[in-house]
Structure formats: C-alpha cells, structure tokens
Design a protein around this motif. Structure first.
Motif, short mmCIF file in Angstrom:
data_model
loop_
_atom_site.label_atom_id
_atom_site.label_comp_id
_atom_site.label_asym_id
_atom_site.label_seq_id
_atom_site.Cartn_x
_atom_site.Cartn_y
_atom_site.Cartn_z
N SER A 1 0.80 -1.22 0.20
CA SER A 1 -0.05 0.06 -0.13
C SER A 1 0.75 1.27 0.16
O SER A 1 0.29 2.24 -0.32
N SER A 2 2.18 0.97 0.23
CA SER A 2 3.04 2.42 0.22
C SER A 2 3.19 3.05 -1.09
O SER A 2 3.62 3.93 -1.13
N GLY A 3 3.21 2.02 -1.97
CA GLY A 3 3.41 2.35 -3.42
C GLY A 3 4.80 2.42 -3.97
O GLY A 3 5.11 2.88 -4.92
N ASP A 4 5.61 2.11 -2.93
CA ASP A 4 7.12 1.80 -3.18
C ASP A 4 7.36 0.27 -3.75
O ASP A 4 8.63 0.15 -4.11
N ILE A 5 6.51 -0.48 -4.07
CA ILE A 5 6.82 -1.75 -4.35
C ILE A 5 6.18 -2.40 -5.61
O ILE A 5 4.94 -1.65 -5.90
N ASP A 6 6.87 -2.87 -6.30
CA ASP A 6 6.86 -3.37 -7.91
C ASP A 6 5.83 -4.61 -7.29
O ASP A 6 6.49 -5.63 -6.91
N PRO A 7 4.32 -4.67 -7.48
CA PRO A 7 3.59 -5.96 -7.45
C PRO A 7 3.89 -6.99 -8.15
O PRO A 7 3.30 -7.99 -7.70
N ASP A 8 4.68 -7.02 -9.21
CA ASP A 8 5.10 -7.93 -9.79
C ASP A 8 6.29 -8.90 -9.27
O ASP A 8 6.67 -9.58 -10.04
N ARG A 9 6.94 -8.12 -8.28
CA ARG A 9 8.33 -8.72 -7.76
C ARG A 9 8.28 -8.73 -6.33
O ARG A 9 8.95 -8.21 -5.48
N VAL A 10 7.12 -9.50 -5.88
CA VAL A 10 7.12 -10.10 -4.40
C VAL A 10 7.47 -11.54 -4.23
O VAL A 10 7.09 -12.28 -4.94
N TYR A 11 8.52 -11.65 -3.57
CA TYR A 11 9.12 -13.16 -3.39
C TYR A 11 9.01 -13.44 -1.97
O TYR A 11 9.25 -12.62 -1.17
N ILE A 12 8.98 -14.65 -1.95
CA ILE A 12 9.05 -15.42 -0.71
C ILE A 12 9.76 -16.64 -0.49
O ILE A 12 9.84 -17.55 -1.45
N CYS A 13 10.39 -16.90 0.46
CA CYS A 13 11.36 -18.05 1.17
C CYS A 13 11.08 -18.31 2.41
O CYS A 13 10.60 -17.79 3.24
N GLY A 14 11.10 -19.87 2.43
CA GLY A 14 10.87 -20.51 3.94
C GLY A 14 11.64 -21.82 4.16
O GLY A 14 11.83 -22.63 3.10
N VAL A 15 11.75 -21.90 5.22
CA VAL A 15 12.56 -23.28 5.63
C VAL A 15 11.86 -23.98 6.59
O VAL A 15 11.48 -23.42 7.52
N SER A 16 11.70 -25.34 6.79
CA SER A 16 11.21 -26.11 7.62
C SER A 16 9.92 -25.48 8.07
O SER A 16 8.90 -25.53 7.05
N MET A 17 9.62 -25.12 9.45
CA MET A 17 8.57 -24.60 9.90
C MET A 17 8.12 -23.35 8.87
O MET A 17 6.86 -23.21 8.61
N GLY A 18 8.87 -22.63 8.57
CA GLY A 18 8.83 -21.62 7.55
C GLY A 18 8.23 -21.76 6.27
O GLY A 18 7.55 -21.34 5.54
N ALA A 19 8.73 -22.98 5.77
CA ALA A 19 8.30 -23.78 4.50
C ALA A 19 6.85 -24.06 4.37
O ALA A 19 6.20 -23.70 3.52
N SER A 20 6.34 -24.53 5.36
CA SER A 20 5.04 -24.73 5.65
C SER A 20 4.07 -23.55 5.48
O SER A 20 3.13 -23.62 5.29
#
Length: 237
Positions: free
Chosen positions: A120-139
C-alpha cells in the motif's frame, strides 16, 4: 559440540553482527519483524522479499529469526547484486505455528497484513514479491501460496510440507523446492512437485545429497536458487 557445529555457530554469530547494521527492528499490528532497505529506488520499482524462519527462530525478541543462515544469504545476495528491495524477516511467536498446525494458532494472516501494508506504500513493484521459507517456515510459505495464488512472483521452499491442499492450488506460482536425501520429507516433496507440474505449474525439485534436516535447511538458500527466484517476474511471464 563437534567441529561442524562450532564452525556453524561462529559463522552465524559473525553474519548476525555484520548484518545488524543493515536491518531495523519494527512492529506492525502486533507482528515483530526486521527489515533491510537495500538500494531503494523511485516509487513502485522495488522488490519485496519475505523470509519465514524455522522453529528455532520463534519467539518475541525480534532477534532469534535473524540467526538463520538463509537471512544472511539473502541479504548478501541483494547487496552484492544491488537489487532495490525491502527485505522483511518476521518472527513467529513460540506459541504459534506459521500454518497453524499441531494445535497452535496460525500466523500467516499477520504476514499477509504486513505484505499488504508494504504494497500500500506505493514503493513496491507488485510483480516482484518473493518469498522463501525453511522447515516450519516452508509450511508457512505453502499456506501463503495457497491463500494468495496470484500474489508472489516466485518462492523457494526448503524441507517443509503442505497439508490439506491439492497440487492445482499451486500452479500459478513458480516454486523451487529443496530437501535433503536423509530427510523423511524428501519423497513426499518430490512427489508433490511432480503433481504440481502435472497440474500445469512450474516447479523445480532439487535433492541435496547426504543432507539431514538442519544441514538441508542451512544450505537451501543459495546464490544459484536466489538467482532463479529473482529472475521471475509476474509482468513478463
């Protein structure tokens, strides 16, 4: 303590101290997180990167999650490659699970609120949102992908399974999955990756030879996989 653990602890402490100056501790609607603002550019041109920690990072100190090797790997990659970005590392309380299993309340709804706040800040390219997670975070990543099928440009999932989900629910997000050959989860993860591809998705599965759970999680967020992740862009698929 064996030599491997001593060396690992030393590396984590060194990385944590070096990264401390790059991150700011913040809180939004009750969720504590750390954020690194790297080479920020003009409006709507910055990537948003989220890392969900494993169980050892849980708590309320807004510090333990920063000790995981994946955090330093991502931060160093962003800085080295001068990727204009907001890198967010939220912390899950010890009495919660990211995806709400084992009788504990979930916490991905708070992550969704945090992502929405940054978008909502307008500073983010909505086509470039990335996520990583390991173990519990992967779930937790699996649940976020399921609940938000068109939000993320790509995801890295290490050594963590989803539940109560069908392969077709993940066909819209490119995913890179890793698991150690000495983990019980590698067979089901490899199978599920194939099922997503059959359903029309784009999944790469990589087996990490000779790795047990902790080793597999610690080595999952590599430069090779991050290069793949950041090459994905929803606007040019």
């Amino acid at each position: 303590m064996n030599k491997y653990l001593i060396a690992l602890c030393a590396m984590i402490l060194c990385a944590s101290s070096l990264l401390a100056k790059d991150f700011s501790a913040k809180e939004h609607n009750g969720i504590r997180y750390q954020v690194m603002e790297n080479d920020i550019k003009s409006k709507a041109s910055n990537a948003l990167v989220i890392y969900l920690h494993g169980r050892s990072g849980s708590g309320t100190d807004n510090q333990k999650q920063m000790e995981q090797p994946g955090v330093s790997a991502i931060a160093k990659y962003l800085k080295k490659n001068k990727i204009s970005s907001y890198f967010i590392v939220p912390q899950c309380p010890s009495d919660h699970e990211w995806d709400g299993r084992d009788g504990r309340p979930g916490y991905t709804d708070r992550v969704e609120e945090l992502i929405s706040f940054y978008l909502s800040s307008g500073d983010i390219d909505p086509d470039r949102v990335y996520i990583c997670g390991v173990s519990m975070g992967a779930s937790g990543v699996w649940k976020l992908l399921k609940d938000n099928p068109t939000l993320f440009a790509s995801a890295i999932i290490a050594s963590g399974q989803t539940r109560n989900a069908s392969a077709a629910e993940f066909k819209d997000t490119p995913i890179y999955i890793t698991a150690g050959s000495d983990e019980r989860s590698y067979g089901p993860l490899e199978w599920f990756a194939a099922e997503i591809n059959k359903a029309g998705g784009t999944v790469t599965f990589e087996l990490l030879p000779g790795k047990r759970h902790r080793e597999a999680c610690n080595s999952a967020i590599s430069s090779k996989r991050l290069k793949w992740m950041f090459s994905q862009n929803k606007g040019i698929r």
